[in-house]
Design a protein around this motif. Structure first.
Motif, short mmCIF file in Angstrom:
data_model
loop_
_atom_site.label_atom_id
_atom_site.label_comp_id
_atom_site.label_asym_id
_atom_site.label_seq_id
_atom_site.Cartn_x
_atom_site.Cartn_y
_atom_site.Cartn_z
N ILE A 52 -48.90 -20.46 -69.87
CA ILE A 52 -50.24 -20.03 -69.49
C ILE A 52 -50.44 -18.55 -69.80
O ILE A 52 -51.55 -18.11 -70.11
CB ILE A 52 -50.51 -20.35 -68.01
CG1 ILE A 52 -50.66 -21.87 -67.84
CG2 ILE A 52 -51.75 -19.64 -67.49
CD1 ILE A 52 -50.82 -22.33 -66.41
N ALA A 53 -49.36 -17.77 -69.75
CA ALA A 53 -49.46 -16.34 -70.09
C ALA A 53 -49.87 -16.13 -71.54
O ALA A 53 -50.42 -15.09 -71.89
CB ALA A 53 -48.13 -15.64 -69.82
N THR A 54 -49.63 -17.14 -72.40
CA THR A 54 -50.09 -17.07 -73.79
C THR A 54 -51.46 -17.72 -73.95
O THR A 54 -51.90 -17.97 -75.08
CB THR A 54 -49.10 -17.77 -74.73
OG1 THR A 54 -49.04 -19.17 -74.42
CG2 THR A 54 -47.72 -17.17 -74.63
N ALA A 55 -52.13 -18.01 -72.84
CA ALA A 55 -53.42 -18.70 -72.82
C ALA A 55 -53.29 -20.16 -73.25
O ALA A 55 -54.24 -20.75 -73.77
CB ALA A 55 -54.44 -17.98 -73.70
N GLY A 56 -52.11 -20.75 -73.02
CA GLY A 56 -51.90 -22.16 -73.33
C GLY A 56 -51.82 -23.00 -72.07
O GLY A 56 -52.13 -22.55 -70.97
N ILE A 57 -51.38 -24.24 -72.25
CA ILE A 57 -51.19 -25.18 -71.13
C ILE A 57 -50.20 -26.23 -71.61
O ILE A 57 -50.10 -26.48 -72.82
CB ILE A 57 -52.52 -25.83 -70.68
CG1 ILE A 57 -52.43 -26.40 -69.27
CG2 ILE A 57 -52.98 -26.89 -71.67
CD1 ILE A 57 -52.55 -25.39 -68.19
N LEU B 48 -47.06 -11.60 -73.25
CA LEU B 48 -48.25 -11.08 -72.57
C LEU B 48 -49.26 -10.54 -73.58
O LEU B 48 -50.47 -10.69 -73.40
CB LEU B 48 -47.86 -10.00 -71.58
CG LEU B 48 -46.87 -10.40 -70.49
CD1 LEU B 48 -46.65 -9.25 -69.51
CD2 LEU B 48 -47.32 -11.65 -69.75
N ALA B 49 -48.75 -9.93 -74.64
CA ALA B 49 -49.65 -9.39 -75.66
C ALA B 49 -50.41 -10.50 -76.38
O ALA B 49 -51.61 -10.39 -76.63
CB ALA B 49 -48.85 -8.56 -76.67
N VAL B 50 -49.72 -11.59 -76.70
CA VAL B 50 -50.36 -12.73 -77.36
C VAL B 50 -51.43 -13.33 -76.46
O VAL B 50 -52.53 -13.66 -76.91
CB VAL B 50 -49.31 -13.78 -77.76
CG1 VAL B 50 -49.99 -15.08 -78.19
CG2 VAL B 50 -48.42 -13.26 -78.87
N GLY B 51 -51.12 -13.48 -75.19
CA GLY B 51 -52.10 -14.04 -74.26
C GLY B 51 -53.26 -13.10 -74.00
O GLY B 51 -54.38 -13.55 -73.79
N GLY B 52 -52.99 -11.79 -74.03
CA GLY B 52 -54.06 -10.83 -73.77
C GLY B 52 -55.04 -10.70 -74.91
O GLY B 52 -56.25 -10.65 -74.70
N VAL C 141 -52.46 -20.97 -57.91
CA VAL C 141 -52.43 -20.41 -56.56
C VAL C 141 -51.66 -19.09 -56.56
O VAL C 141 -51.99 -18.16 -55.81
CB VAL C 141 -51.79 -21.41 -55.58
CG1 VAL C 141 -51.58 -20.78 -54.21
CG2 VAL C 141 -52.67 -22.65 -55.45
N GLY C 142 -50.65 -18.97 -57.43
CA GLY C 142 -49.85 -17.77 -57.49
C GLY C 142 -50.52 -16.59 -58.16
O GLY C 142 -49.99 -15.48 -58.12
N GLY C 143 -51.67 -16.80 -58.79
CA GLY C 143 -52.44 -15.67 -59.29
C GLY C 143 -52.32 -15.37 -60.76
O GLY C 143 -52.84 -14.35 -61.24
N THR C 144 -51.64 -16.21 -61.54
CA THR C 144 -51.60 -16.00 -63.00
C THR C 144 -52.89 -16.52 -63.60
O THR C 144 -53.22 -17.69 -63.45
CB THR C 144 -50.40 -16.74 -63.62
OG1 THR C 144 -49.18 -16.17 -63.14
CG2 THR C 144 -50.43 -16.63 -65.14
N PRO C 145 -53.66 -15.66 -64.30
CA PRO C 145 -54.95 -16.10 -64.85
C PRO C 145 -54.77 -17.06 -66.02
O PRO C 145 -53.87 -16.87 -66.85
CB PRO C 145 -55.60 -14.79 -65.30
CG PRO C 145 -54.46 -13.86 -65.54
CD PRO C 145 -53.39 -14.24 -64.56
N PHE C 146 -55.62 -18.05 -66.11
CA PHE C 146 -55.53 -19.03 -67.18
C PHE C 146 -56.02 -18.46 -68.51
O PHE C 146 -55.80 -19.07 -69.55
CB PHE C 146 -56.32 -20.29 -66.82
CG PHE C 146 -55.63 -21.16 -65.83
CD1 PHE C 146 -54.89 -22.26 -66.23
CD2 PHE C 146 -55.67 -20.87 -64.47
CE1 PHE C 146 -54.22 -23.04 -65.32
CE2 PHE C 146 -55.01 -21.66 -63.55
CZ PHE C 146 -54.28 -22.76 -63.97
N ALA C 147 -56.64 -17.30 -68.48
CA ALA C 147 -57.08 -16.66 -69.72
C ALA C 147 -55.91 -16.04 -70.46
O ALA C 147 -56.05 -15.66 -71.63
CB ALA C 147 -58.13 -15.60 -69.41
N GLY C 148 -54.75 -15.92 -69.83
CA GLY C 148 -53.57 -15.38 -70.48
C GLY C 148 -53.45 -13.88 -70.30
O GLY C 148 -54.32 -13.21 -69.75
N GLY C 149 -52.32 -13.34 -70.76
CA GLY C 149 -52.10 -11.90 -70.72
C GLY C 149 -51.34 -11.41 -69.52
O GLY C 149 -50.92 -10.25 -69.48
N LYS C 150 -51.12 -12.26 -68.51
CA LYS C 150 -50.37 -11.89 -67.31
C LYS C 150 -49.48 -13.05 -66.90
O LYS C 150 -49.79 -14.21 -67.17
CB LYS C 150 -51.30 -11.51 -66.17
CG LYS C 150 -52.13 -10.25 -66.42
CD LYS C 150 -53.00 -9.92 -65.21
CE LYS C 150 -53.84 -8.67 -65.47
NZ LYS C 150 -54.72 -8.35 -64.30
#
Length: 328
Positions: free
Chosen positions: A68-73, A204-208, A268-277
């Motif tokens: 998800i950090a790469t904006a995937g699933i 994180l850079a790829v997801g951001g 719930v843990g706060g990782t955004p689905f848009a990626g980058g974190k």
């Protein structure tokens, strides 16, 4: 006369944020509720039950967090758990090769993990090379993976008793479930990976900003393939834990719905689905919250099905907090 230019600037107090601290507060509230209203909650037996059930969720969710950090699933994790869970008994029951136990047990761990890692690579290739949307790409193995698991044993329930394998699910060193130790190792390793390695920063850079990452010289495709491989590895390991606990492997049940639990834990843990974190501590807290919600409902006479509704509500609340709770 006071020299203002040299006066020490007042220290700023840490700013409270629901987006950052909401999961921790929710976990504390659940613990307090159960300590007050749930009989025997503070017992070692209850601790072991909850740790046994939450460990596979956390391990799968660690891989999901990186994806998800790469904006995937990754929708295939439950099916990959089933594949690993079917492969391992085929190996350690060993009705063909006749290998000694000191060889067959390690193979029962290693081979399923290699297979699920390669299946994760397959997901990564579909996403990175063929540019298929992650939700569609991983849907392939969500369906086919379960079918592969069923074919391996003709859809039959496989029961076994193999202590040399089952220690991964049943051992209690110093009274602590061994899978809980494995869970902590996975979380700590992932935190180190994200914070201390070039690969983690690249994730994180790829997801951001994927375009900026590509223009800066990063191998975006390779990074994506690797995170899906890690997700496959995590799913395979969790599958081995589940069958070891149950002393059986059922291709129709192992990992069923795990993709939803893992995604919920990440949300719930706060990782955004848009990626980058990638909030891996938050993922751990999110999984604990999901497990305690389910336990609290069952222990207080609420049907298990109600946990699904509560889980959905938690995801909605988590997404809302990510958007509106940053300055709460």
């Amino acid at each position: 006369m006071i020299d203002v230019s040299t006066a020490a600037a007042p220290r700023r107090l840490p700013q409270f944020s629901l987006a950052k601290h909401g999961a921790f507060l929710a976990l504390l509230a659940l613990l307090a509720f159960n300590l007050l209203f749930t009989p025997h909650f503070a017992s070692l037996q209850t601790f072991n039950v909850n740790m046994t059930q939450v460990a596979p969720i956390v391990i799968v969710a660690v891989g999901m967090t990186l994806v998800i950090a790469t904006a995937g699933i990754d929708l295939s994790v439950g099916s990959l758990m089933a594949v690993a869970g079917q492969l391992a008994p085929l190996i350690f029951l060993d009705k063909v090769l006749g290998l000694p136990v000191y060889l067959i047990i390690p193979l029962a761990f290693i081979v399923p993990l290699i297979v699920t890692t390669l299946l994760g690579l397959f997901n990564g290739i579909l996403v990175s090379h063929y540019r298929i949307q992650p939700i569609v790409a991983t849907l392939v193995l969500y369906i086919a993976g379960r079918g592969i698991a069923q074919v391996l044993t003709n859809g039959n329930l496989v029961t076994f008793r193999e202590p040399n394998f089952q220690w991964i699910g049943l051992a209690r060193p110093l009274g602590v479930p061994v899978q809980s130790i494995a869970m902590v190792i996975f979380v700590v390793a992932a935190i180190w990976l994200v914070r201390k390695t070039l690969f983690g920063r690249s994730v994180l850079a790829v997801g951001g900003n994927e375009t900026a990452a590509y223009l800066s010289g990063m191998s975006v495709g390779k990074i994506k393939r690797r995170v899906y491989m890690i997700s496959g590895l995590c799913a395979g390991f969790a599958g081995l834990i589940v069958i070891a606990i149950n002393s059986s492997s059922d291709a129709n049940q192992v990992g069923l719905g795990m993709e939803l639990d893992a995604i919920a834990a990440v949300a719930v843990g706060g990782t955004p689905f848009a990626g980058g974190k990638a909030n891996l501590v938050g993922t751990l807290l999110g999984a604990l919250i999901i497990q305690l919600v389910r336990y609290s409902l069952i222990a207080n006479g609420v049907p298990d099905a109600a946990a699904l509704v509560v889980k959905a509500g938690l995801i909605v609340l988590a997404v809302w907090l990510q958007r509106h709770g940053k300055n709460g």
